[in-house]
Motif scaffolding. Structure first.
Motif, PDB file in Angstrom:
ATOM      1  N   ASP A 105      46.780  48.147  40.325  1.00  0.00           N
ATOM      2  CA  ASP A 105      47.269  46.899  39.794  1.00  0.00           C
ATOM      3  C   ASP A 105      46.136  45.657  40.023  1.00  0.00           C
ATOM      4  O   ASP A 105      45.230  45.842  41.080  1.00  0.00           O
ATOM      5  N   GLY A 106      46.122  44.616  39.148  1.00  0.00           N
ATOM      6  CA  GLY A 106      45.315  43.423  39.556  1.00  0.00           C
ATOM      7  C   GLY A 106      43.639  43.689  38.933  1.00  0.00           C
ATOM      8  O   GLY A 106      43.486  44.789  38.686  1.00  0.00           O
ATOM      9  N   CYS A 107      43.101  42.604  38.667  1.00  0.00           N
ATOM     10  CA  CYS A 107      41.682  42.570  38.356  1.00  0.00           C
ATOM     11  C   CYS A 107      41.116  41.608  38.794  1.00  0.00           C
ATOM     12  O   CYS A 107      41.613  40.364  39.016  1.00  0.00           O
ATOM     13  N   ASN A 108      39.726  41.906  39.360  1.00  0.00           N
ATOM     14  CA  ASN A 108      38.857  40.853  39.961  1.00  0.00           C
ATOM     15  C   ASN A 108      37.830  40.154  38.984  1.00  0.00           C
ATOM     16  O   ASN A 108      36.950  39.544  39.374  1.00  0.00           O
ATOM     17  N   GLN A 109      37.706  40.685  37.589  1.00  0.00           N
ATOM     18  CA  GLN A 109      36.640  40.437  36.802  1.00  0.00           C
ATOM     19  C   GLN A 109      36.706  38.734  36.122  1.00  0.00           C
ATOM     20  O   GLN A 109      35.513  38.558  35.885  1.00  0.00           O
ATOM     21  N   PHE A 110      37.873  38.315  35.898  1.00  0.00           N
ATOM     22  CA  PHE A 110      37.861  37.061  35.451  1.00  0.00           C
ATOM     23  C   PHE A 110      36.898  36.779  34.248  1.00  0.00           C
ATOM     24  O   PHE A 110      36.088  35.809  34.371  1.00  0.00           O
ATOM     25  N   CYS A 111      37.103  37.456  33.138  1.00  0.00           N
ATOM     26  CA  CYS A 111      36.610  37.580  31.838  1.00  0.00           C
ATOM     27  C   CYS A 111      37.076  36.130  31.360  1.00  0.00           C
ATOM     28  O   CYS A 111      38.045  35.696  31.475  1.00  0.00           O
ATOM     29  N   SER A 112      36.113  35.286  30.829  1.00  0.00           N
ATOM     30  CA  SER A 112      36.362  34.102  30.168  1.00  0.00           C
ATOM     31  C   SER A 112      37.622  33.727  29.418  1.00  0.00           C
ATOM     32  O   SER A 112      38.064  32.432  29.401  1.00  0.00           O
ATOM     33  N   TYR A 113      37.992  34.766  28.769  1.00  0.00           N
ATOM     34  CA  TYR A 113      38.881  34.649  27.640  1.00  0.00           C
ATOM     35  C   TYR A 113      40.298  35.202  28.298  1.00  0.00           C
ATOM     36  O   TYR A 113      41.328  34.957  27.331  1.00  0.00           O
ATOM     37  N   CYS A 114      40.543  35.900  29.488  1.00  0.00           N
ATOM     38  CA  CYS A 114      41.639  36.431  29.700  1.00  0.00           C
ATOM     39  C   CYS A 114      42.215  35.755  30.884  1.00  0.00           C
ATOM     40  O   CYS A 114      41.767  35.202  31.826  1.00  0.00           O
ATOM     41  N   ARG A 115      43.559  35.600  30.912  1.00  0.00           N
ATOM     42  CA  ARG A 115      44.411  35.091  32.107  1.00  0.00           C
ATOM     43  C   ARG A 115      45.126  36.102  32.962  1.00  0.00           C
ATOM     44  O   ARG A 115      45.923  36.098  33.617  1.00  0.00           O
ATOM     45  N   ILE A 116      45.016  37.528  32.561  1.00  0.00           N
ATOM     46  CA  ILE A 116      45.586  38.599  33.273  1.00  0.00           C
ATOM     47  C   ILE A 116      45.267  38.800  34.742  1.00  0.00           C
ATOM     48  O   ILE A 116      45.900  38.781  35.714  1.00  0.00           O
ATOM     49  N   PRO A 117      43.898  38.274  35.214  1.00  0.00           N
ATOM     50  CA  PRO A 117      43.794  38.376  36.743  1.00  0.00           C
ATOM     51  C   PRO A 117      44.945  37.030  37.539  1.00  0.00           C
ATOM     52  O   PRO A 117      45.144  37.204  38.426  1.00  0.00           O
ATOM     53  N   TYR A 118      45.347  36.184  36.476  1.00  0.00           N
ATOM     54  CA  TYR A 118      46.184  35.072  37.099  1.00  0.00           C
ATOM     55  C   TYR A 118      47.469  35.506  37.244  1.00  0.00           C
ATOM     56  O   TYR A 118      48.399  34.949  37.884  1.00  0.00           O
ATOM     57  N   VAL A 119      47.870  36.575  36.365  1.00  0.00           N
ATOM     58  CA  VAL A 119      49.359  37.126  36.104  1.00  0.00           C
ATOM     59  C   VAL A 119      49.669  38.418  36.940  1.00  0.00           C
ATOM     60  O   VAL A 119      50.706  38.859  37.247  1.00  0.00           O
ATOM     61  N   ARG A 120      48.382  39.097  37.286  1.00  0.00           N
ATOM     62  CA  ARG A 120      48.500  40.454  38.080  1.00  0.00           C
ATOM     63  C   ARG A 120      47.886  40.490  39.379  1.00  0.00           C
ATOM     64  O   ARG A 120      48.129  41.335  40.012  1.00  0.00           O
ATOM     65  N   GLY A 121      47.224  39.335  39.809  1.00  0.00           N
ATOM     66  CA  GLY A 121      46.755  39.010  40.829  1.00  0.00           C
ATOM     67  C   GLY A 121      45.390  39.827  41.051  1.00  0.00           C
ATOM     68  O   GLY A 121      44.681  40.298  40.118  1.00  0.00           O
ATOM     69  N   ARG A 122      44.851  40.245  42.420  1.00  0.00           N
ATOM     70  CA  ARG A 122      43.698  40.706  42.594  1.00  0.00           C
ATOM     71  C   ARG A 122      43.899  42.222  42.798  1.00  0.00           C
ATOM     72  O   ARG A 122      45.088  42.680  42.679  1.00  0.00           O
ATOM     73  N   VAL A 123      42.939  43.169  42.801  1.00  0.00           N
ATOM     74  CA  VAL A 123      43.167  44.554  42.708  1.00  0.00           C
ATOM     75  C   VAL A 123      43.834  45.177  44.139  1.00  0.00           C
ATOM     76  O   VAL A 123      43.562  44.722  45.062  1.00  0.00           O
ATOM     77  N   ARG A 124      44.628  46.036  43.656  1.00  0.00           N
ATOM     78  CA  ARG A 124      45.546  46.533  44.425  1.00  0.00           C
ATOM     79  C   ARG A 124      45.619  48.168  44.372  1.00  0.00           C
ATOM     80  O   ARG A 124      46.188  48.161  43.197  1.00  0.00           O
ATOM     81  N   SER A 125      45.005  48.914  45.156  1.00  0.00           N
ATOM     82  CA  SER A 125      45.043  50.312  44.759  1.00  0.00           C
ATOM     83  C   SER A 125      46.241  51.086  45.442  1.00  0.00           C
ATOM     84  O   SER A 125      46.596  50.934  46.575  1.00  0.00           O
ATOM     85  N   ARG A 126      46.682  52.052  44.594  1.00  0.00           N
ATOM     86  CA  ARG A 126      47.862  52.971  45.274  1.00  0.00           C
ATOM     87  C   ARG A 126      47.392  54.143  46.050  1.00  0.00           C
ATOM     88  O   ARG A 126      46.218  54.616  45.874  1.00  0.00           O
ATOM     89  N   GLN A 127      48.274  54.407  47.212  1.00  0.00           N
ATOM     90  CA  GLN A 127      47.562  55.420  47.936  1.00  0.00           C
ATOM     91  C   GLN A 127      47.503  56.827  47.378  1.00  0.00           C
ATOM     92  O   GLN A 127      48.213  57.110  46.619  1.00  0.00           O
TER      93      GLN A 127
END
Length: 434
Positions: free
Chosen positions: A147-169
């Motif tokens: 879940d999450g994304c650290n890329q912050f593409c200039s057109y996208c607000r997904i990092p703001y609503v999904r948060g930073r990268v979090r990986s499942r075990q």
């Protein structure tokens, strides 16, 4: 027994999370009913990737309230996370649930102490422990691993609503895949918000590749598919290692967005078109006729006619098996929203129309490349084509295929010969001669 209806909008991650919430309700004794029926509780897992997605999310919330004015209406997911203050003022909605609170959905609905269950998603550090044992599909299961994304593409607000990268075990992913295999699923599709970042939050190298190798050993899983990748992950080592895993499907969705370096720079995409082309070359070096697909945005701010023509030429050069075309959608709070030289809507419409026409042609050429060749098909359902009932499914490359056969082929994998293409775009196949 209270009746619950759930509806998912947007991506496959949302679909997975809706399946997980559905199973939480089932385990708590609730009856699940179709969204079109009257229910005591409606849960809409919303999307905010475009303005249209926002509007559809609001429409579904209002539809739920109209179907049963006395029901509890829940807005969950990305639009709920992004615009929860607006939804808190909406009398249509009884509860707003953020993107890291879905695992608590049953308790939140039962207690209904507060209208908002939205936290500061940027502070989330742990992967939310959602899981599934089955899906709406009977042959293919999506497995969320990140879940999450650290890329912050200039057109996208997904990092703001999904948060930073979090990986499942890894252990959780493997256990879920084993359960799905025991339930009869032969194909799993790994999905996430930014799949290529899997394991980076733990400082792990080649984590996605290692996970694929472990999944490959699970008995009963015959196909492993990746939902979407960044081109930078495709190295000589990555492509070579994947090609040695026979269960990995040669179907690669590589995020593109534009075929012009100037536009990619303004988008804050972290690769060039030449790097992208190199990734495609590597995949074609290691896999036989792989399906390479992409997303492309038409009419990004500042996109000139020359830049657009550069994208057209690049799509022809790469020869995509399929491409999803989107008109640029302004998103409040993103850098692109305040960029100068916004492209007029009629121009965006014309450009997207031209890209659609081109990519439809490329898709037909790719399907045609399989005529006269053997393909492996996972059959899923019966479909009427040309007045005859065919068993249909998908090849390893995710090309639609059909076979005229009286025997039941649901959830069976067969090697067949592709003979022609139907008007609907299916590869019409025959059984191999013994």
């Amino acid at each position: 027994m209270k009746r619950v209806a759930l509806h998912s909008l947007g991506c496959k991650v949302n679909s997975y999370e809706t399946d997980a919430m559905t199973q939480l309700f089932v385990r708590s004794g609730y009856e699940i009913v179709p969204f079109t029926e009257q229910a005591d509780i409606y849960v809409i897992n919303t999307c905010t990737v475009t303005n249209i997605a926002d509007r559809k999310s609001r429409q579904m919330l209002h539809r739920a309230r109209k179907q049963n004015p006395k029901a509890v209406v829940v807005a969950a997911g990305c639009y709920a996370q992004a615009d929860h203050q607006r939804l808190l003022q909406d009398l249509t909605v009884d509860l707003v649930v953020g993107n890291d609170q879905k695992g608590k959905i049953v308790a939140l609905v039962e207690q209904l102490e507060e209208k908002s269950a939205v936290t500061d998603i940027s502070q989330a550090k742990e992967y939310e422990g959602l899981s599934i044992t089955s899906t709406a599909e009977h042959t293919r299961a999506y497995v969320k691993i990140q879940d999450g994304c650290n890329q912050f593409c200039s057109y996208c607000r997904i990092p703001y609503v999904r948060g930073r990268v979090r990986s499942r075990q890894n252990e959780d992913v493997l256990e879920e895949a084993a359960r799905l295999a025991a339930g009869g699923y032969q194909e799993i599709v790994l999905t996430g918000i930014h799949l290529s970042s899997y394991g980076t939050d733990r400082g792990e190298q080649d984590a996605l590749l290692r996970l694929m190798e472990e999944l490959h050993e699970i008995r009963g899983i015959e196909r492993i598919r990746l939902s979407s990748l960044e081109p930078r992950i495709i190295t000589e080592n990555f492509a070579g290692q994947l090609s040695r895993l026979p269960k990995v499907c040669p179907h690669f969705h590589l995020s593109l967005q534009s075929g012009c370096d100037g536009v990619l720079s303004r988008m804050n995409r972290h690769y060039t078109t030449e790097e992208y082309a190199k990734a495609c070359e590597l995949l074609r070096d290691y896999f036989d006729n792989p399906a390479i697909t992409a997303d492309v945005i038409a009419g990004f701010p500042g996109e000139t006619e020359e830049e657009f023509e550069t994208t057209v030429s690049f799509l022809k050069r790469i020869r995509f098996a399929e491409a999803h075309i989107f008109k640029y959608s302004r998103r409040e709070g993103t850098r692109a929203d305040v960029m100068p030289d916004q492209v007029p809507e009629p121009v965006k419409t014309a450009r997207s129309g031209r890209l659609l026409e081109l990519t439809e042609q490329l898709a037909k050429e790719y399907v045609r490349s399989w005529i006269g060749r053997e393909v492996s098909v996972l059959f899923e359902e019966q479909v009427m084509l040309g007045g005859k009932l065919y068993w249909t499914g998908h090849t390893r490359e995710y090309v639609k295929a059909a076979l005229l056969c009286e025997a039941c082929l649901e959830n069976q994998i067969r090697t067949v010969m592709a003979e022609e293409i139907s008007p609907e775009g299916f590869l019409i196949c025959i059984l191999k001669k013994q």
